[in-house]
Design a protein around this motif. Structure first.
Motif, PDB file in Angstrom:
ATOM      1  N   CYS A 119       0.415  54.343 133.651  1.00  0.00           N
ATOM      2  CA  CYS A 119       0.712  53.999 132.256  1.00  0.00           C
ATOM      3  C   CYS A 119       1.940  54.725 131.709  1.00  0.00           C
ATOM      4  N   ARG A 120       2.570  55.570 132.506  1.00  0.00           N
ATOM      5  CA  ARG A 120       3.655  56.411 131.992  1.00  0.00           C
ATOM      6  C   ARG A 120       4.799  55.589 131.408  1.00  0.00           C
ATOM      7  N   ALA A 121       5.196  54.528 132.107  1.00  0.00           N
ATOM      8  CA  ALA A 121       6.317  53.717 131.626  1.00  0.00           C
ATOM      9  C   ALA A 121       5.963  53.012 130.321  1.00  0.00           C
ATOM     10  N   LEU A 122       4.718  52.534 130.208  1.00  0.00           N
ATOM     11  CA  LEU A 122       4.295  51.844 128.992  1.00  0.00           C
ATOM     12  C   LEU A 122       4.244  52.814 127.817  1.00  0.00           C
ATOM     13  N   VAL A 123       3.750  54.028 128.043  1.00  0.00           N
ATOM     14  CA  VAL A 123       3.717  55.031 126.986  1.00  0.00           C
ATOM     15  C   VAL A 123       5.131  55.328 126.490  1.00  0.00           C
ATOM     16  N   ALA A 124       6.072  55.485 127.425  1.00  0.00           N
ATOM     17  CA  ALA A 124       7.459  55.765 127.052  1.00  0.00           C
ATOM     18  C   ALA A 124       8.051  54.604 126.255  1.00  0.00           C
ATOM     19  N   GLU A 125       7.743  53.372 126.655  1.00  0.00           N
ATOM     20  CA  GLU A 125       8.274  52.206 125.957  1.00  0.00           C
ATOM     21  C   GLU A 125       7.712  52.097 124.549  1.00  0.00           C
ATOM     22  N   LEU A 126       6.402  52.323 124.373  1.00  0.00           N
ATOM     23  CA  LEU A 126       5.801  52.231 123.047  1.00  0.00           C
ATOM     24  C   LEU A 126       6.288  53.352 122.138  1.00  0.00           C
ATOM     25  N   LYS A 127       6.478  54.547 122.711  1.00  0.00           N
ATOM     26  CA  LYS A 127       7.025  55.653 121.914  1.00  0.00           C
ATOM     27  C   LYS A 127       8.429  55.312 121.441  1.00  0.00           C
ATOM     28  N   ARG A 128       9.232  54.735 122.313  1.00  0.00           N
ATOM     29  CA  ARG A 128      10.596  54.369 121.947  1.00  0.00           C
ATOM     30  C   ARG A 128      10.589  53.283 120.874  1.00  0.00           C
ATOM     31  N   ALA A 129       9.771  52.246 121.097  1.00  0.00           N
ATOM     32  CA  ALA A 129       9.780  51.095 120.200  1.00  0.00           C
ATOM     33  C   ALA A 129       9.328  51.466 118.797  1.00  0.00           C
ATOM     34  N   TYR A 130       8.224  52.187 118.691  1.00  0.00           N
ATOM     35  CA  TYR A 130       7.700  52.484 117.360  1.00  0.00           C
ATOM     36  C   TYR A 130       8.382  53.687 116.725  1.00  0.00           C
ATOM     37  N   GLY A 131       8.929  54.573 117.546  1.00  0.00           N
ATOM     38  CA  GLY A 131       9.763  55.630 117.004  1.00  0.00           C
ATOM     39  C   GLY A 131      11.009  55.045 116.365  1.00  0.00           C
ATOM     40  N   ALA A 132      11.605  54.032 117.013  1.00  0.00           N
ATOM     41  CA  ALA A 132      12.790  53.375 116.477  1.00  0.00           C
ATOM     42  C   ALA A 132      12.476  52.611 115.197  1.00  0.00           C
ATOM     43  N   ALA A 133      11.235  52.139 115.078  1.00  0.00           N
ATOM     44  CA  ALA A 133      10.830  51.417 113.874  1.00  0.00           C
ATOM     45  C   ALA A 133      10.507  52.355 112.718  1.00  0.00           C
TER      46      ALA A 133
END
Length: 285
Positions: A119-133
């Motif tokens: 799940c590491r890649a998915l966690v990184a992607e969600l952190k990036r996406a919602y951090g950017a929002a």
């Protein structure tokens, strides 16, 4: 009967008849409401009045056209999703964030079950996406304890509502913060890999370390309540710098020419996935 917390302890009270008959959007009394309690017949306690709500969490069941307020006067909404088993849906996350924004609450995304393999890649992607929002994102694991102290610091400050799909682990996280709560949990359905509803009613939990938490039933297939279509853009933080820059004052940010939001999406300032969620919710509204 309602359980009412007072300075002298918790009491039980019924609702005055005129309040039952009164016109009030959503439920008459919900967890977090500030109420005035008086004496009824035979020494019984009665809720005489309900104060105006500072914030609220509203939802609209998929089978209904009526909004339902499920919690009030809370500081923040913590959207809890698992990164696997069941897998997360960005649209569900976006929908719940709109619920919090429209109710005047600060919002945060809690990613649970980050201990699951792969799940590491998915966690990184969600952190990036919602951090950017514009949202704080906190990875946690109720199983291993990852992020629990940070989660504890959040819920022990002020008041919070936990919301998210069934099976995301809301009750498990609270049990980890305060084991004495002993909230009931259930495994994810083996065939569907979807969560099962374990919490079936809402209650306001006072934590021993400070803070209050509204534990609400899991939900995902619900409509957004308490928000007008014209106000939806303001419920997306990354839209706000561009609002007011459209050619038309009543722009819906969907099909009109010279739309500042559409231009921001094309320029990479607003994520395509978030804009797609906006369009879907706008169509529903």
């Amino acid at each position: 009967m309602y359980r009412v917390r007072t300075t002298d302890g918790t009491i039980e009270a019924s609702l005055r008849g005129r309040l039952k008959r009164g016109k009030r959007k959503g439920e008459q009394v919900v967890i977090g409401d500030l109420v005035t309690v008086g004496a009824g017949s035979g020494g019984a306690r009665v809720i005489e009045a309900v104060q105006p709500r500072r914030t609220w969490l509203a939802r609209r069941p998929s089978w209904s056209r009526v909004d339902r307020v499920v919690a009030a006067n809370l500081d923040r909404l913590l959207v809890v999703v698992s990164v696997g088993d069941p897998p997360p849906s960005r649209f569900v996350i976006d929908r719940m964030l709109v619920m919090g924004e429209s109710g005047g609450m600060a919002c945060q995304v809690i990613l649970n079950k980050v201990d699951l393999p792969g799940c590491r890649a998915l966690v990184a992607e969600l952190k990036r996406a919602y951090g950017a929002a514009g949202y704080p994102v906190l990875p946690t694991s109720a199983e291993t304890g990852v992020g629990i102290e940070a989660f504890r610091a959040v819920v022990e400050a002020g008041s919070s509502a936990l919301a998210g799909p069934s099976g995301a682990g809301k009750s498990s996280l609270l049990n980890r913060v305060e084991p004495g709560l002993d909230l009931r949990t259930r495994p994810v359905g083996r065939r569907s890999r979807a969560g099962r509803h374990t919490t079936v009613s809402s209650r306001l939990i006072a934590l021993s370390g400070g803070g209050q938490v509204a534990d609400t039933p899991g939900f995902s297939d619900v409509g957004v309540g308490e928000v007008e279509a014209a106000a939806l853009g303001g419920c997306f933080p990354e839209f706000r710098p561009f609002l007011g820059g459209c050619h038309f004052n009543d722009c819906t940010h969907d099909h009109e020419p010279d739309c500042a939001i559409v231009a921001a999406v094309a320029g990479g300032h607003i994520q395509q996935e978030r804009y797609a969620s906006y369009q879907t919710i706008l169509e529903e509204l």
